[in-house]
Design an enzyme around this catalytic site. Sequence first.
Site, PDB file in Angstrom:
ATOM      1  N   ASP A  30       0.894  -0.818  -0.045  1.00  0.00           N
ATOM      2  CA  ASP A  30      -0.167  -0.116   0.353  1.00  0.00           C
ATOM      3  C   ASP A  30       0.755   1.205   0.031  1.00  0.00           C
ATOM      4  O   ASP A  30       2.074   0.806   0.444  1.00  0.00           O
ATOM      5  CB  ASP A  30      -0.210   0.059   1.097  1.00  0.00           C
ATOM      6  N   LYS A  35      -0.133   2.812   7.376  1.00  0.00           N
ATOM      7  CA  LYS A  35      -1.659   1.182   7.187  1.00  0.00           C
ATOM      8  C   LYS A  35      -0.467   0.443   7.583  1.00  0.00           C
ATOM      9  O   LYS A  35      -0.458  -0.785   8.040  1.00  0.00           O
ATOM     10  CB  LYS A  35      -2.102   1.679   5.903  1.00  0.00           C
ATOM     11  N   ARG A 154     -19.434  -8.532   1.793  1.00  0.00           N
ATOM     12  CA  ARG A 154     -19.910  -7.426   1.964  1.00  0.00           C
ATOM     13  C   ARG A 154     -18.966  -7.491   3.159  1.00  0.00           C
ATOM     14  O   ARG A 154     -18.446  -8.485   3.791  1.00  0.00           O
ATOM     15  CB  ARG A 154     -20.826  -8.236   2.412  1.00  0.00           C
ATOM     16  N   GLU A 155     -18.719  -6.060   3.426  1.00  0.00           N
ATOM     17  CA  GLU A 155     -18.207  -5.795   5.171  1.00  0.00           C
ATOM     18  C   GLU A 155     -18.548  -6.490   5.828  1.00  0.00           C
ATOM     19  O   GLU A 155     -20.310  -6.270   5.772  1.00  0.00           O
ATOM     20  CB  GLU A 155     -18.068  -4.184   4.549  1.00  0.00           C
ATOM     21  N   LYS A 204     -20.824  -6.626 -12.719  1.00  0.00           N
ATOM     22  CA  LYS A 204     -20.199  -6.521 -11.128  1.00  0.00           C
ATOM     23  C   LYS A 204     -20.948  -5.114 -10.780  1.00  0.00           C
ATOM     24  O   LYS A 204     -21.650  -5.237  -9.625  1.00  0.00           O
ATOM     25  CB  LYS A 204     -18.076  -5.586 -10.958  1.00  0.00           C
ATOM     26  N   ASN A 208     -24.522  -5.469  -8.567  1.00  0.00           N
ATOM     27  CA  ASN A 208     -24.102  -4.171  -7.356  1.00  0.00           C
ATOM     28  C   ASN A 208     -26.036  -3.498  -7.805  1.00  0.00           C
ATOM     29  O   ASN A 208     -26.601  -2.349  -7.288  1.00  0.00           O
ATOM     30  CB  ASN A 208     -23.294  -3.273  -7.356  1.00  0.00           C
ATOM     31  N   GLY A 257     -26.199   2.346   1.526  1.00  0.00           N
ATOM     32  CA  GLY A 257     -24.796   3.557   1.461  1.00  0.00           C
ATOM     33  C   GLY A 257     -23.627   2.873   1.203  1.00  0.00           C
ATOM     34  O   GLY A 257     -23.762   1.793   0.201  1.00  0.00           O
ATOM     35  N   CYS A 260     -19.884   0.903  -2.090  1.00  0.00           N
ATOM     36  CA  CYS A 260     -19.708   0.129  -3.090  1.00  0.00           C
ATOM     37  C   CYS A 260     -21.127   1.242  -4.223  1.00  0.00           C
ATOM     38  O   CYS A 260     -21.138   1.561  -4.645  1.00  0.00           O
ATOM     39  CB  CYS A 260     -20.309  -1.657  -2.987  1.00  0.00           C
TER      40      CYS A 260
END
Length: 431
Positions: A30, A35, A154-155, A204, A208, A257, A260
């Site tokens: 990254d 991070k 999915r988070e 994708k 979504n 929200g 994504c």
Amino acid sequence: MNIAVIGTGYVGLVTSACFAKLGHTVVGADNDPSKIEKLKKLQMPIYEPGLEELIKENVKHGRISFTSNVSEAVKKSSIIFICVGTPPLSDGGADLSAVEKVARLIAEEMTDYKLVIDKSTVPVHTGAWVKKTILTYNKQKVDFDVASNPEFLREGTAIYDFMNPDRIVIGVDSEKAKSILLELYKDIDAVKVVTDINTSELIKHASNSFLAMKISFVNALSRICEKANADVTKIAEGMGYDKRIGRAFLNAGPGFGGFCFPKDVSAFIHIADKLGYDFHLLKSVEKTNDEQKEFIVKKVEEALWVLNGKTLAVLGLAFKPNTDDIRFSPAMDIVTELMKKGVSVNAYDPEAMENAKRVLKDIEYSEEPYATMSGADALLILTDWEDFKNLDLKKVSGLLKAPVIIDARNLYDPKKMKEAGFTYKSVGRPM
Ligand code: NAD
């Protein structure tokens, strides 16, 4: 296999940890050194259930490492996953500057075969641009392939989703890329949809946008239900048993929200427009979503009459439970709007407060749910965390100035709330 994962955010970290768990050697890279510093100390830069344990286990077995030297990561890996952010531009299109930057860096650093796989959510034709970019900037004309492998996790349940996906989508234009990707995912028991790169990219955005459309549909329905004195949750149940429809994503609430749906819907509208198609269906999805946030603000207004000078206890700031992610969270937008109308807010969220504090500086934060309520004019529930489903209602009533609850997530039974003496406003259910 030696894998580099570029971008150690929600998708990159989960991808790194899961491929390491599957036995591959992974380096997560990254360009944000803070991070990487954290990760090297085995501290997680994000909250995702199970991630810390999985990363610690794989670091112990030497299967995962982290670096801020993206060039090094590229050099020592033959498989490179691009997992950088693709945030929205002001015109609704996706900002692909991070993807381009990584593609150029790969081109400049590679001296042997690389399979470059885009896992970030990108508009159709991005793979073609990545290929063109690498061809342009790789002076040594090294052999490489580009592939698309969109992520559907999915988070909040990201590790489970990665390991148990409904399908794995692989977009390739060479047999070599196809066989490497199939080998990489061979231990994951899921249908593999192998297609060309353009189609994979569109799968994708289409997925979504379709899910966002379901949410806007049920939210529009909630508005009709309130006018018709009907119950949107029962309608969702009645619809959901139909296998062609399914029950998922039919919960009325404050709107969709996260990092994504909002940006992917607007990126899809934008790309369709560029391709010469006016995607008015999706424009309505966006409009309905914006209206739903206003609808919740109006509910607070209906409950409290004059908003200026009132104090609200707010439970939930993350865009959904089990994450600390507040990006495009309807809760954040609703709180901001209420503050503009002169409301003071005292908020609590189990995981998202650190992130929220960077954005919403002028509100109070409490360390537990009940502390938000003392002396507040009403309670507003904005995220459906498990902790908020079983509040001690007697205690809530005692703490608030008056027993008023606006529940944007339909967590309680309106009848029982009425019996308990609450003025209770929820979404799309008879009062
Ligand atoms: P994120 O912002 O959490 O992570 C992106 C990471 O990329 C950051 O850590 C950032 O520092 C790093 N980065 C940016 N530019 C870089 C560069 N040039 N070199 C190296 N690192 C760089 O984003 P995310 O939520 O993980 O999403 C990543 C992509 O995956 C997006 O396209 C998103 O739409 C998609 N996606 C996200 C989810 C989700 O639930 N978050 C699910 C599926 C797909």
